[in-house]
Design a protein around this motif. Structure first.
Motif, PDB file in Angstrom:
ATOM      1  N   ALA A  67     -42.178 -20.624 -59.662  1.00  0.00           N
ATOM      2  CA  ALA A  67     -42.564 -21.856 -59.075  1.00  0.00           C
ATOM      3  C   ALA A  67     -42.344 -22.816 -59.769  1.00  0.00           C
ATOM      4  CB  ALA A  67     -44.053 -22.008 -58.501  1.00  0.00           C
ATOM      5  N   VAL A  68     -41.986 -24.255 -59.365  1.00  0.00           N
ATOM      6  CA  VAL A  68     -41.856 -25.269 -60.408  1.00  0.00           C
ATOM      7  C   VAL A  68     -42.494 -26.495 -59.629  1.00  0.00           C
ATOM      8  CG1 VAL A  68     -39.802 -24.500 -61.014  1.00  0.00           C
ATOM      9  CG2 VAL A  68     -39.515 -26.082 -59.220  1.00  0.00           C
ATOM     10  N   GLY A  69     -42.754 -27.518 -60.444  1.00  0.00           N
ATOM     11  CA  GLY A  69     -43.366 -28.906 -59.856  1.00  0.00           C
ATOM     12  C   GLY A  69     -43.670 -29.807 -60.810  1.00  0.00           C
ATOM     13  N   ASN A  70     -43.858 -31.013 -60.516  1.00  0.00           N
ATOM     14  CA  ASN A  70     -44.508 -32.015 -61.362  1.00  0.00           C
ATOM     15  C   ASN A  70     -45.803 -32.727 -60.936  1.00  0.00           C
ATOM     16  OD1 ASN A  70     -42.968 -33.316 -59.090  1.00  0.00           O
ATOM     17  ND2 ASN A  70     -42.799 -35.117 -60.774  1.00  0.00           N
ATOM     18  N   PHE A  71     -46.586 -33.119 -61.595  1.00  0.00           N
ATOM     19  CA  PHE A  71     -47.860 -33.669 -61.406  1.00  0.00           C
ATOM     20  C   PHE A  71     -48.018 -34.860 -61.896  1.00  0.00           C
ATOM     21  CE2 PHE A  71     -49.110 -29.478 -61.174  1.00  0.00           C
ATOM     22  CZ  PHE A  71     -49.546 -29.097 -60.016  1.00  0.00           C
ATOM     23  N   MET A  72     -48.955 -36.050 -61.336  1.00  0.00           N
ATOM     24  CA  MET A  72     -49.212 -37.182 -61.648  1.00  0.00           C
ATOM     25  C   MET A  72     -47.908 -37.944 -61.874  1.00  0.00           C
ATOM     26  SD  MET A  72     -52.381 -36.455 -64.471  1.00  0.00           S
ATOM     27  CE  MET A  72     -51.151 -35.302 -65.444  1.00  0.00           C
ATOM     28  N   GLN A  73     -47.145 -37.948 -60.862  1.00  0.00           N
ATOM     29  CA  GLN A  73     -45.806 -38.800 -61.185  1.00  0.00           C
ATOM     30  C   GLN A  73     -45.877 -40.165 -60.909  1.00  0.00           C
ATOM     31  OE1 GLN A  73     -42.456 -36.898 -58.508  1.00  0.00           O
ATOM     32  NE2 GLN A  73     -41.607 -38.835 -58.368  1.00  0.00           N
ATOM     33  N   SER A  74     -45.631 -41.091 -61.863  1.00  0.00           N
ATOM     34  CA  SER A  74     -45.718 -42.395 -61.967  1.00  0.00           C
ATOM     35  C   SER A  74     -44.541 -42.977 -62.890  1.00  0.00           C
ATOM     36  CB  SER A  74     -47.126 -42.739 -62.654  1.00  0.00           C
ATOM     37  OG  SER A  74     -47.368 -42.404 -63.694  1.00  0.00           O
ATOM     38  N   LYS A  75     -44.312 -44.269 -63.063  1.00  0.00           N
ATOM     39  CA  LYS A  75     -43.433 -44.559 -64.178  1.00  0.00           C
ATOM     40  C   LYS A  75     -43.974 -44.243 -65.508  1.00  0.00           C
ATOM     41  CE  LYS A  75     -41.886 -48.400 -61.058  1.00  0.00           C
ATOM     42  NZ  LYS A  75     -41.776 -49.748 -60.913  1.00  0.00           N
ATOM     43  N   SER A  76     -45.081 -44.217 -65.773  1.00  0.00           N
ATOM     44  CA  SER A  76     -45.605 -43.838 -67.104  1.00  0.00           C
ATOM     45  C   SER A  76     -46.211 -42.516 -67.681  1.00  0.00           C
ATOM     46  CB  SER A  76     -46.779 -45.056 -67.522  1.00  0.00           C
ATOM     47  OG  SER A  76     -47.836 -44.713 -66.564  1.00  0.00           O
ATOM     48  N   LEU A  77     -46.374 -41.802 -66.557  1.00  0.00           N
ATOM     49  CA  LEU A  77     -46.966 -40.306 -66.559  1.00  0.00           C
ATOM     50  C   LEU A  77     -46.381 -39.447 -65.835  1.00  0.00           C
ATOM     51  CD1 LEU A  77     -48.764 -38.608 -68.385  1.00  0.00           C
ATOM     52  CD2 LEU A  77     -50.702 -39.224 -66.722  1.00  0.00           C
ATOM     53  N   SER A  78     -46.006 -38.288 -66.092  1.00  0.00           N
ATOM     54  CA  SER A  78     -45.361 -37.207 -65.487  1.00  0.00           C
ATOM     55  C   SER A  78     -45.465 -36.056 -66.004  1.00  0.00           C
ATOM     56  CB  SER A  78     -43.880 -37.301 -64.785  1.00  0.00           C
ATOM     57  OG  SER A  78     -43.581 -36.373 -63.760  1.00  0.00           O
TER      58      SER A  78
END
Length: 431
Positions: free
Chosen positions: A371-382
């Protein structure tokens, strides 16, 4: 006199909202909360690709609307919304007929004080010729079960053909490189790898061809490009043919015609490209976007009528001047929670708060492989995840949906039941 709150659509957002309002206002008789859906049971939509592949027996994951309503203080009505009369504040439900066409319930009118539309979305065909006639869709449990039935027949046909000495392959084509298409491709590979356990020893991965077609230049546009490339690489290692930047121009029987290159022959075609609201919303006198989504203000009220709300995939809510809230399960969950809080605030004579969408990132499961993914996606934090940690995070999304519907204790009980079922039930549904 009790206010009547009518919610149409028992998907993730609609059912969560009905449950929360039922607990808070329905049980105390402050409001009459009514949920309407055309089906008798609920299944979390992100699980449909597992039902289609046979990885999940839908009966193990379905929730009965009437049972839920009895436990949590709302009422459930079986029906399909046909029309909305904004002036009279009434809706009409279509007549219900059985399989033989005999009328079970006549068309009914219901009054409302607040009407909440949570009817979800359907796959967009973008006007491509032949899609409706020659493709399978995975917008509902009925469609997923129907595809699974066809898939089982193909398993039997190809297995017997190989046993008879023929050089036969099972060819499957999936259009759409979003989460549904990618996850289905991986689940199909996994399902075929299990067939030898259940008496179909000749059809294996060597005799399976899965082709995934995406019109864009990469898969999974919601994920960072690095993860998108990682998914494409993993699918290719599993034997999936990935075709990018090549839209489908026409679908004929067992054939995808591409804008460039040779047509793709397939025994089964699944169309999983794009999302739009159902065409029926055009008849309700509400302002819409070009994809049929209902325009709402920051409080999720339709711009056409402040007593009518829309949440989930059918709602067009702005993030800013350029972006709209994406049609995802997390969007429906956040909208349901925001609207619930505002309705409760209204009962307490407090001003509502605008809905603010928070992108929690995206997770994609490639069956039992990874599985793959990304969390807390934002301009400053991912933060990106792959492998076991991402699989745990992906599984937790469904558990959080169950927590909203049942509470922590029952969620843990359901988790244990699912674990036990994996021990005593077959790993693949073959009926």
């Amino acid at each position: 006199m009790q206010e009547r709150i009518v919610i149409v659509g028992g998907g993730a957002g609609g059912l969560e909202l009905a449950t929360m309002l039922g607990r808070k206002l329905g049980r105390s008789k402050q409001a009459r909360v009514t949920l309407i859906d055309r089906n008798s049971t609920h299944l979390w939509k992100p699980l449909l690709h597992e039902v289609a592949s046979g990885a999940l027996d839908s009966r193990m994951a379905e929730l009965d609307y009437r049972g839920q309503s009895a436990r949590y203080g709302f009422e459930f009505l079986l029906g399909t919304l046909e029309s909305v009369d904004k002036a009279k504040k009434t809706i009409q439900l279509a007549a219900i007929r059985d399989d033989r066409g005999k009328e079970v319930l006549a068309a009914r009118n219901l009054s409302y004080d607040r009407l909440i539309l949570a009817i979800g979305g359907v796959t967009a065909d973008f006007g491509t010729p032949g899609v409706k006639e020659h493709s399978h869709f995975l917008d509902s449990l009925r469609q997923a079960d129907q595809f699974h039935h066809y898939l089982l027949n193909e398993f039997l046909r190809v297995n017997q053909s190989i046993e008879d000495g023929n050089q036969t392959k099972l060819s499957l084509a999936i259009v759409g490189g979003g989460a549904t298409g990618v996850e289905l491709a991986a689940e199909l590979i996994h399902s075929v790898s299990l067939l030898s356990i259940y008496g179909l020893p000749y059809l294996d991965q060597k005799h399976l061809k899965v082709c995934l077609v995406e019109a864009d230049k990469r898969l999974l546009p919601a994920l960072p490009e690095r993860l998108s490339k990682s998914v494409a690489k993993k699918l290719k290692s599993l034997g999936v043919e990935v075709i990018l930047n090549n839209p489908v121009s026409e679908v004929t029987e067992n054939t995808l015609v591409l804008a460039e290159g040779e047509p793709i022959q397939a025994d089964l075609i699944v169309w999983a490209a794009g999302v739009r609201a159902p065409d029926v919303v055009k008849e309700w006198g509400l302002q819409l976007r070009k994809n049929n989504q209902i325009l709402v203000n920051p409080y999720l009220q339709t711009v056409s009528d402040e007593s009518i709300y829309a949440i989930g995939d059918c709602a067009a809510c702005r993030i800013d001047d350029e972006r709209w809230v994406p049609p995802r399960a997390q969007s429906a969950h956040q909208m349901a929670k925001s609207l619930y809080r505002n309705i409760v605030r209204d009962y307490r004579l407090k001003a509502p708060k605008p809905f603010v969408y928070k992108d929690r990132g995206s997770l994609v499961s490639l069956s039992r492989f990874t599985a793959v993914g990304n969390f807390m996606q934002s301009k400053s934090l991912s933060m990106s995840l792959e492998g076991t940690a991402a699989r745990w995070a992906y599984a937790s999304l469904y558990r959080m949906h169950q927590r909203v519907l049942h509470g922590w204790w029952k969620m843990f009980l359901l988790l244990m039941v699912d674990k036990l079922n994996r021990v005593v039930k077959p790993r693949l549904k073959l009926h």
